[in-house]
Motif scaffolding. Structure first.
Motif, PDB file in Angstrom:
ATOM      1  N   SER A   1       0.738  -1.260  -0.351  1.00  0.00           N
ATOM      2  CA  SER A   1       0.093   0.255  -0.230  1.00  0.00           C
ATOM      3  C   SER A   1       0.719   1.046  -0.106  1.00  0.00           C
ATOM      4  O   SER A   1       0.472   2.402  -0.808  1.00  0.00           O
ATOM      5  N   PHE A   2       1.613   0.999   0.701  1.00  0.00           N
ATOM      6  CA  PHE A   2       2.723   2.527   1.104  1.00  0.00           C
ATOM      7  C   PHE A   2       3.959   2.373  -0.114  1.00  0.00           C
ATOM      8  O   PHE A   2       4.171   3.646  -0.118  1.00  0.00           O
ATOM      9  N   TYR A   3       3.950   1.637  -1.109  1.00  0.00           N
ATOM     10  CA  TYR A   3       5.030   1.321  -2.305  1.00  0.00           C
ATOM     11  C   TYR A   3       4.673   2.782  -3.032  1.00  0.00           C
ATOM     12  O   TYR A   3       6.404   3.148  -3.271  1.00  0.00           O
ATOM     13  N   HIS A   4       4.332   4.031  -3.554  1.00  0.00           N
ATOM     14  CA  HIS A   4       4.286   4.929  -4.187  1.00  0.00           C
ATOM     15  C   HIS A   4       4.045   6.405  -3.349  1.00  0.00           C
ATOM     16  O   HIS A   4       4.768   7.046  -4.059  1.00  0.00           O
ATOM     17  N   GLN A   5       4.001   5.506  -2.355  1.00  0.00           N
ATOM     18  CA  GLN A   5       4.646   6.997  -0.976  1.00  0.00           C
ATOM     19  C   GLN A   5       6.330   7.792  -0.530  1.00  0.00           C
ATOM     20  O   GLN A   5       6.398   8.271  -0.477  1.00  0.00           O
TER      21      GLN A   5
ATOM     22  N   LEU B   1       8.422  -5.057  -4.121  1.00  0.00           N
ATOM     23  CA  LEU B   1       8.758  -4.850  -2.828  1.00  0.00           C
ATOM     24  C   LEU B   1       8.838  -3.036  -2.757  1.00  0.00           C
ATOM     25  O   LEU B   1       9.845  -2.449  -3.658  1.00  0.00           O
ATOM     26  N   LEU B   2       9.548  -2.321  -1.686  1.00  0.00           N
ATOM     27  CA  LEU B   2      10.442  -2.026  -1.050  1.00  0.00           C
ATOM     28  C   LEU B   2      11.825  -2.648  -0.595  1.00  0.00           C
ATOM     29  O   LEU B   2      10.857  -3.610   0.952  1.00  0.00           O
ATOM     30  N   SER B   3      12.695  -2.428  -0.203  1.00  0.00           N
ATOM     31  CA  SER B   3      13.772  -3.537   0.215  1.00  0.00           C
ATOM     32  C   SER B   3      13.769  -2.795   2.178  1.00  0.00           C
ATOM     33  O   SER B   3      13.552  -1.764   2.329  1.00  0.00           O
ATOM     34  N   PHE B   4      13.770  -4.166   2.889  1.00  0.00           N
ATOM     35  CA  PHE B   4      14.306  -2.746   3.813  1.00  0.00           C
ATOM     36  C   PHE B   4      15.451  -2.810   4.760  1.00  0.00           C
ATOM     37  O   PHE B   4      15.540  -2.330   6.003  1.00  0.00           O
ATOM     38  N   ALA B   5      16.178  -2.960   4.188  1.00  0.00           N
ATOM     39  CA  ALA B   5      17.611  -2.141   4.154  1.00  0.00           C
ATOM     40  C   ALA B   5      17.506  -1.024   3.837  1.00  0.00           C
ATOM     41  O   ALA B   5      18.306  -0.132   4.440  1.00  0.00           O
ATOM     42  N   CYS B   6      16.182  -0.269   3.521  1.00  0.00           N
ATOM     43  CA  CYS B   6      16.773   1.685   3.316  1.00  0.00           C
ATOM     44  C   CYS B   6      16.114   1.787   4.315  1.00  0.00           C
ATOM     45  O   CYS B   6      14.625   1.244   4.825  1.00  0.00           O
TER      46      CYS B   6
ATOM     47  N   ALA C   1      12.301   3.052   3.694  1.00  0.00           N
ATOM     48  CA  ALA C   1      11.587   1.753   3.469  1.00  0.00           C
ATOM     49  C   ALA C   1      11.045   1.446   4.944  1.00  0.00           C
ATOM     50  O   ALA C   1       9.967   1.103   5.303  1.00  0.00           O
ATOM     51  N   ALA C   2      11.865   0.892   5.275  1.00  0.00           N
ATOM     52  CA  ALA C   2      11.863   0.144   6.630  1.00  0.00           C
ATOM     53  C   ALA C   2      10.614   0.692   7.909  1.00  0.00           C
ATOM     54  O   ALA C   2       9.746   0.982   8.026  1.00  0.00           O
ATOM     55  N   ARG C   3      11.162   2.313   7.586  1.00  0.00           N
ATOM     56  CA  ARG C   3      10.091   3.182   7.995  1.00  0.00           C
ATOM     57  C   ARG C   3       8.198   2.625   7.646  1.00  0.00           C
ATOM     58  O   ARG C   3       6.855   3.126   8.497  1.00  0.00           O
ATOM     59  N   PHE C   4       8.030   3.046   6.533  1.00  0.00           N
ATOM     60  CA  PHE C   4       7.070   2.908   5.870  1.00  0.00           C
ATOM     61  C   PHE C   4       6.333   1.692   6.349  1.00  0.00           C
ATOM     62  O   PHE C   4       5.648   1.736   6.787  1.00  0.00           O
ATOM     63  N   MET C   5       7.542   0.271   6.306  1.00  0.00           N
ATOM     64  CA  MET C   5       7.303  -0.957   6.363  1.00  0.00           C
ATOM     65  C   MET C   5       6.026  -0.635   8.244  1.00  0.00           C
ATOM     66  O   MET C   5       5.557  -1.526   8.242  1.00  0.00           O
ATOM     67  N   LEU C   6       7.011  -0.905   8.763  1.00  0.00           N
ATOM     68  CA  LEU C   6       7.461  -0.152  10.324  1.00  0.00           C
ATOM     69  C   LEU C   6       5.933  -0.109  10.877  1.00  0.00           C
ATOM     70  O   LEU C   6       5.207  -0.237  11.644  1.00  0.00           O
ATOM     71  N   ARG C   7       5.262   1.099   9.851  1.00  0.00           N
ATOM     72  CA  ARG C   7       4.111   2.552  10.159  1.00  0.00           C
ATOM     73  C   ARG C   7       2.451   1.298   9.760  1.00  0.00           C
ATOM     74  O   ARG C   7       1.797   2.140  10.109  1.00  0.00           O
ATOM     75  N   THR C   8       3.439   0.526   8.450  1.00  0.00           N
ATOM     76  CA  THR C   8       1.680   0.688   7.821  1.00  0.00           C
ATOM     77  C   THR C   8       1.301  -1.213   8.643  1.00  0.00           C
ATOM     78  O   THR C   8       2.497  -1.808   8.036  1.00  0.00           O
ATOM     79  N   ASP C   9       0.426  -1.257   8.533  1.00  0.00           N
ATOM     80  CA  ASP C   9      -0.960  -2.838   9.016  1.00  0.00           C
ATOM     81  C   ASP C   9      -1.280  -3.117   7.735  1.00  0.00           C
ATOM     82  O   ASP C   9      -1.638  -2.377   6.783  1.00  0.00           O
TER      83      ASP C   9
END
Ligand code: SF4
Length: 343
Positions: free
Chosen positions: A7-11, A112-117, A120-128
């Motif tokens: 869901s966050f990919y394009h942001q 996907l976005l890589s967690f190594a960035c 990108a990691a912040r986007f993943m951690l805050r998105t359910d």
């Protein structure tokens, strides 16, 4: 062909010189052959430097090798001299694309976005619920139309993600359930009758061996190596914190969506699940040490660094998979027994 995105990919936007780590740090930079050809034609000082820095790696691919931990074109202001000198359109595919990852399957593509960035990691951690579109009706339809194997794997992946999200259970139990479920899936893939697991001979001799193995990996950062070693020395005094699961759950989901379908080629669903178990124990105990010792590093950086040091290294991932095949301490039963000691 259907393309699926979280869901966050394009942001996502690179934060460049505000980035606390940077993809211009630690890694050799891959240069695709079209970009290599173009760089050979660039005039002036920048062109001369590009030609001087271009080298081939052990796979005969073009790279800019890292120098003192940095890309040679990453300047003191933490900006890219190639971007500034000849424009974004002339970045290599790797530089232009990172942290975006596209995985092409015959029937569909997943992005996907890589967690190594870190960003990108912040986007993943805050998105359910970021991967709600993955394994959806259209993907399933495409898989069913072409191949029963892929549709079976998609269903197994969805169930694996559901188990990981069962917040009624401690995360270590969810991982244990994932291992058990995927042991059954693996039996089906092997053409065998699924059997209940037997814990009669399961050994739990602690997780020291996991740290030994992570310290044998190729490690880029001395601080990471030190943190692993400090954690290993204090294992008896450390316990994975309850709140760690809230963040690790997002890392685990990312990992499932990025790697589970590798089984299309490897025929093995347990590799990816066992790698998540290793990541949970190692990063969870690092997090416990950082809390105990008051290290000023947010949890995101532990997970992001794990991704950069372990997940993104082909050699380290291959070493893990080889150990799973070779060392009985990584059997499903032994890992479940180990996880049960983590609660
Ligand atoms: S790691 Fe991510 S945010 Fe940092 S410089 Fe690279 S793409 Fe940008």
């Amino acid at each position: 062909m259907r393309d699926v995105y979280p869901s966050f990919y394009h942001q996502f936007k690179c934060i460049a010189n505000l980035c606390e780590d940077s993809c211009c740090k630690d890694w050799d930079i891959d240069i695709d052959s079209a970009t290599e050809q173009f760089y050979r034609s660039v005039q002036g000082e920048l062109g001369d430097k590009m030609r001087q820095k271009l080298k081939t790696d052990e796979y005969d691919e073009w790279i800019f090798p890292v120098e003192n931990g940095r890309c040679p074109f990453w300047n003191r202001d933490m900006l890219c001299d190639i971007f500034i000198g000849i424009g974004e359109e002339h970045l290599s595919e790797t530089c232009a694309g990172f942290p975006r990852v596209k995985i092409d399957y015959e029937e569909f593509s997943e992005h996907l976005l890589s967690f190594a960035c870190p960003e990108a990691a912040r986007f993943m951690l805050r998105t359910d619920n970021a991967y709600a579109d993955f394994g959806g009706e259209e993907e399933m339809q495409a898989a069913e139309n072409s191949d029963g194997y892929m549709s079976f794997l998609l269903k197994a992946r969805s169930r694996t993600a559901e188990i990981l999200l069962d917040r009624e259970l401690p995360f270590a139990y969810r991982l244990a359930d994932c291992l058990e479920f995927n042991a059954q899936v693996q039996s089906v893939l092997n053409g065998e009758e699924p059997q209940p697991l037997s814990f009669e001979n399961a050994e739990t001799d602690g997780c020291d061996f996991l740290f030994d193995m992570h310290l044998r990996f190729e490690i880029m950062s001395g601080r990471w190596k030190q943190a692993l070693s400090d954690t290993q020395k204090q294992l008896a005094a450390l316990k994975i914190r309850d709140g760690f699961a809230q963040d690790f759950e997002k890392f685990a989901l990312y990992y499932v969506y990025r790697y589970y379908l590798e089984a299309v080629n490897s025929g093995d669903v347990l590799y990816s699940v066992k790698r998540i178990v290793c990541a949970f124990i190692v990063t969870g105990l690092l997090d416990a040490l950082f809390e105990k010792e008051g290290y000023p590093l947010p949890r995101m950086r532990i997970l992001q660094r794990y991704s950069k040091e372990v997940e993104h290294s082909y050699e380290n991932t291959e070493m893990l998979n080889a150990e799973f095949d070779r060392d009985s301490r990584f059997s499903v039963e032994n890992l479940i027994a180990l996880l049960e000691t983590m609660v």
